[in-house]
Scaffold this motif. Structure first.
Motif, short mmCIF file in Angstrom:
data_model
loop_
_atom_site.label_atom_id
_atom_site.label_comp_id
_atom_site.label_asym_id
_atom_site.label_seq_id
_atom_site.Cartn_x
_atom_site.Cartn_y
_atom_site.Cartn_z
N VAL A 391 0.81 -1.22 0.00
CA VAL A 391 0.00 0.00 0.00
C VAL A 391 0.84 1.27 0.00
O VAL A 391 0.39 2.32 -0.46
CB VAL A 391 -0.97 0.02 1.19
CG1 VAL A 391 -1.98 -1.11 1.08
CG2 VAL A 391 -0.23 -0.05 2.52
N HIS A 394 1.32 2.79 -3.40
CA HIS A 394 0.11 3.12 -4.14
C HIS A 394 0.11 4.52 -4.72
O HIS A 394 -0.89 4.95 -5.30
CB HIS A 394 -1.13 2.89 -3.27
CG HIS A 394 -1.51 1.45 -3.17
ND1 HIS A 394 -2.69 1.02 -2.61
CD2 HIS A 394 -0.87 0.31 -3.58
CE1 HIS A 394 -2.75 -0.30 -2.66
NE2 HIS A 394 -1.66 -0.75 -3.24
N ARG A 400 -1.53 0.58 -7.96
CA ARG A 400 -2.65 0.64 -7.00
C ARG A 400 -3.89 -0.02 -7.58
O ARG A 400 -4.56 -0.82 -6.90
CB ARG A 400 -2.95 2.09 -6.63
CG ARG A 400 -4.11 2.25 -5.67
CD ARG A 400 -4.66 3.67 -5.64
NE ARG A 400 -3.66 4.66 -5.29
CZ ARG A 400 -3.94 5.95 -5.09
NH1 ARG A 400 -5.18 6.40 -5.22
NH2 ARG A 400 -2.98 6.79 -4.79
N LEU A 404 -5.82 -3.22 -5.86
CA LEU A 404 -7.14 -3.03 -5.25
C LEU A 404 -8.24 -3.77 -6.01
O LEU A 404 -9.21 -4.24 -5.42
CB LEU A 404 -7.46 -1.54 -5.14
CG LEU A 404 -6.56 -0.74 -4.18
CD1 LEU A 404 -7.06 0.67 -4.02
CD2 LEU A 404 -6.45 -1.43 -2.82
N ASN A 421 0.69 -6.48 4.61
CA ASN A 421 0.89 -5.09 4.22
C ASN A 421 2.38 -4.77 4.26
O ASN A 421 3.02 -4.95 5.29
CB ASN A 421 0.14 -4.14 5.15
CG ASN A 421 -1.27 -3.80 4.68
OD1 ASN A 421 -1.95 -3.00 5.28
ND2 ASN A 421 -1.72 -4.43 3.60
N TYR A 445 -4.00 8.38 3.46
CA TYR A 445 -4.31 7.25 2.59
C TYR A 445 -4.47 5.98 3.41
O TYR A 445 -5.34 5.14 3.12
CB TYR A 445 -3.22 7.06 1.54
CG TYR A 445 -3.53 5.92 0.59
CD1 TYR A 445 -4.54 6.05 -0.36
CD2 TYR A 445 -2.86 4.70 0.67
CE1 TYR A 445 -4.85 5.01 -1.22
CE2 TYR A 445 -3.17 3.65 -0.18
CZ TYR A 445 -4.17 3.81 -1.13
OH TYR A 445 -4.49 2.76 -1.97
N GLN A 448 -7.93 5.74 4.79
CA GLN A 448 -8.90 5.34 3.76
C GLN A 448 -8.88 3.84 3.53
O GLN A 448 -9.94 3.17 3.50
CB GLN A 448 -8.54 6.07 2.46
CG GLN A 448 -9.31 5.64 1.24
CD GLN A 448 -8.77 6.28 -0.03
OE1 GLN A 448 -8.20 7.39 -0.01
NE2 GLN A 448 -8.90 5.60 -1.15
N ILE A 449 -7.70 3.27 3.44
CA ILE A 449 -7.62 1.85 3.08
C ILE A 449 -7.92 0.96 4.29
O ILE A 449 -8.53 -0.10 4.16
CB ILE A 449 -6.25 1.53 2.45
CG1 ILE A 449 -6.34 0.26 1.60
CG2 ILE A 449 -5.14 1.43 3.47
CD1 ILE A 449 -5.23 0.11 0.60
N GLY A 452 -11.53 0.53 4.85
CA GLY A 452 -12.01 -0.47 3.90
C GLY A 452 -11.79 -1.89 4.41
O GLY A 452 -12.65 -2.75 4.26
N TYR A 453 -10.62 -2.12 5.03
CA TYR A 453 -10.37 -3.44 5.61
C TYR A 453 -11.44 -3.80 6.64
O TYR A 453 -11.93 -4.93 6.68
CB TYR A 453 -9.01 -3.48 6.32
CG TYR A 453 -7.80 -3.24 5.47
CD1 TYR A 453 -7.82 -3.37 4.09
CD2 TYR A 453 -6.59 -2.87 6.06
CE1 TYR A 453 -6.68 -3.15 3.33
CE2 TYR A 453 -5.45 -2.65 5.32
CZ TYR A 453 -5.49 -2.78 3.96
OH TYR A 453 -4.37 -2.55 3.22
#
Length: 591
Positions: A391, A394, A400, A404, A421, A445, A448-449, A452-453
């Motif tokens: 990540v 990215h 990226r 994704l 990661n 960032y 944000q990711i 999502g996880y």
């Protein structure tokens, strides 16, 4: 998960320098409870200057009793605490519970520790005291009481564990400590965190001021690394030595083929037998598996080269062009050339395991040339998957997108989902090749990711490298509770950690983050790893370095108090001097 109930009556633990509470533990406490009591006592002493007594005598209580660990069974009742034995994730739930005039901090705790011994005096930078050796819980030991204590210290006492050394822990010092009760029952949102932890790499070591190993081991506990036992890394590299072709030709592709054959039913049976043996109590030789895991790792060697027999080629050749490329044709890393071969093999192993251990899982990676989801193959339900995501690379938009898109396919399935990661980037190449990278700050960032996880119900994350101080802290806090705001966490960090120097230091971080995280600052037609030329030819330009230097100089002038000036010094030496040396070496190499 979190349940809270707020009470209105406050509890006074220390009143103007006078102790008003006692920490109570069992007669023979577990190593988890022992450490929890020490940490609670130490942190309250740092806040108030008062040492609360620790006692195992219920009749010798002064003031408010704070019950830890197994002693909570007496107070809450055996029936309530025993209900936790219902599953590996549920077993991570801990309680911060308030009774009239009492506090209970409790969770499931391992009775016999698998952890190392540390000297608590050294770990807390109290070298002037006598040696105080104690065993800490292992990474995957159940340690719910310790987690409850750390949550209590952060939530109710204002403690912030920003680093391993005592100077990196923030205490809100006051001679009076008063608690507003709020019952908490929760567990970490992502119930597993572990990794290959790069504490000795230059950026982290510098920012933390070269902490002792004992301090690092204690910090790992304070950051709540561990959780459900899971470990998945390359495993089959040991098989050629265990099962040489001269004795086990059935594991290979035939005459002239020296690689393990993933079309071999015999090899699949052997791997399944190893998994079955592990679940029956045998040691998993060389795998470093935690105790009592429900997941057995099956992963080919790194930089895998595959058997070229006819059966393997039938799965490889149709997919030889399943390669991820940038828009101008540069090959990226994670692709699908071997996905069908590999996951057919994993399916065979999983089917065999399900016959004997239907509640256990084969765990594998989605990595390198078996990263892509194998379209057209129905994977067995007892396969757990861990996509490997870089990540911190990215900033490369095509890279990226590839990662994704494939991650989304894996996450859409109803199966245990873990992750690797790669926080080792961008520093890894610099460490190996002996140059200095442009730091990979990217907290926004990461927020944000990581959120999502959490939405995708990721069960755990293995950190290959830990990045830098702020990004590591932000990552761990968001894994624990993804509802937090990264801006709130950043504002609090810089305000508490740097005091009057917070403004230039936060601007220093933000400027590096903006430079690193902005795709337009990178060569999108080049490779997906930072190089020395990228670092100091495109990112750390003369103008930007001048701005950063001015911010550090301003922070040094503002950080008058010793604790703030020392923290600024760590950042100057660990980040700024490192960057300045990197650019100077780059310019010297150009001339």
């Amino acid at each position: 998960m979190e349940k809270t109930v707020t009470n209105t009556e406050t509890l006074l633990l220390v009143d103007d320098g006078v102790p008003q509470a006692t920490i109570l533990i069992a007669q023979n406490p577990t190593s988890v409870t022992h450490l929890a009591a020490k940490e609670l006592q130490y942190c309250i002493w740092q806040i108030t200057g008062v040492t609360l007594p620790i006692s195992n005598q219920l009749t010798e209580t002064t003031g408010i009793p704070i019950y830890l660990g197994d002693l909570a069974r007496t107070v809450l009742g055996v029936e309530k605490t025993s209900q936790r034995n219902i599953g590996e994730i549920e077993s991570l739930v801990y309680d911060i519970y308030f009774l009239p005039g009492a506090i209970i901090l409790y969770g499931q705790d391992t009775k016999v520790s698998t952890g190392v011994e540390i000297d608590y005096s050294i770990a807390t930078d109290q070298q002037q005291l006598d040696s105080d050796k104690l065993q800490i819980p292992g990474m995957f030991d159940q340690q719910g009481t310790l987690w409850a204590v750390y949550d209590f210290l952060e939530r109710f006492c204002g403690v912030r564990f920003y680093g391993p050394k005592a100077i990196s822990v923030v205490f809100s010092r006051c001679p009076t400590l008063e608690i507003i009760p709020e019952n908490i029952q929760r567990r970490p949102a992502i119930p597993h965190i572990s990794g290959s932890l790069t504490w000795d790499w230059p950026l982290m070591k510098g920012q933390f001021g070269s902490p002792s190993n004992d301090a690092i081991r204690l910090y790992e506990r304070r950051m709540r690394l561990g959780g459900i036992p899971w470990q998945t890394n390359h495993t089959l590299h040991s098989y050629p030595e265990r099962f040489p072709k001269s004795r086990y030709p059935q594991f290979y592709g035939g005459e002239g083929f020296e690689k393990l054959c993933y079309s071999s039913d015999a090899l699949a049976r052997q791997v399944a037998q190893d998994a079955q043996d592990y679940f029956e109590g045998a040691e998993a030789l060389g795998l470093g598996l935690p105790q009592s895991s429900s997941y057995y790792p099956v992963v080919p060697e790194d930089a895998a080269q595959y058997c070229q027999c006819i059966r393997c080629l039938q799965s490889l050749e149709p997919h030889q062009n399943d390669v991820s490329r940038s828009k101008n044709g540069v090959n990226l890393f994670n692709d699908g050339r071997a996905s069908h071969l590999w996951f057919k093999f994993v399916n065979k192993v999983a089917k065999l395991l399900a016959k004997t251990h239907p509640d256990k899982f084969i765990s594998t990676l989605a990595y390198e040339n078996y990263f892509w989801y194998p379209e057209g193959i129905q994977l067995e339900a007892n396969i757990a998957i861990a996509p490997c995501l870089a990540v911190r690379n990215h900033w490369h938009l095509d890279y990226r997108q590839n990662e994704l898109e494939q991650y989304a396919l894996w996450a859409a399935e109803s199966r245990p989902l873990f992750l690797w990661n790669y926080y080792c980037f961008p520093e890894e190449a610099a460490v190996i090749q002996q140059w200095q990278c442009f730091p990979g700050f990217m907290a926004h960032y990461l927020e944000q990711i990581i959120k999502g996880y959490a939405r995708d119900d990721v069960k755990g994350v293995f950190l290959c490298g830990i990045g830098e101080q702020v990004d590591f802290y932000i990552t761990i806090k968001l894994y624990n509770d993804p509802l937090q705001s990264v801006d709130d966490l950043l504002d609090e960090f810089f305000s508490l950690y740097f005091g009057p120097a917070s403004e230039p230091m936060q601007t220093f971080y933000t400027l590096i983050e903006q430079i690193y995280s902005t795709p337009q600052n990178w060569d999108q037609d080049g490779g997906f790893h930072q190089t020395e030329v990228m670092a100091w030819g495109r990112l750390g330009t003369q103008e930007r370095m001048k701005q950063l230097e001015q911010l550090i100089e301003k922070a040094e002038k503002l950080a008058i108090e010793q604790k703030f000036s020392e923290r600024v010094r760590y950042w100057k030496e660990g980040i700024w001097n490192y960057m300045r040396e990197g650019r100077r070496n780059y310019l010297c190499g150009e001339s």
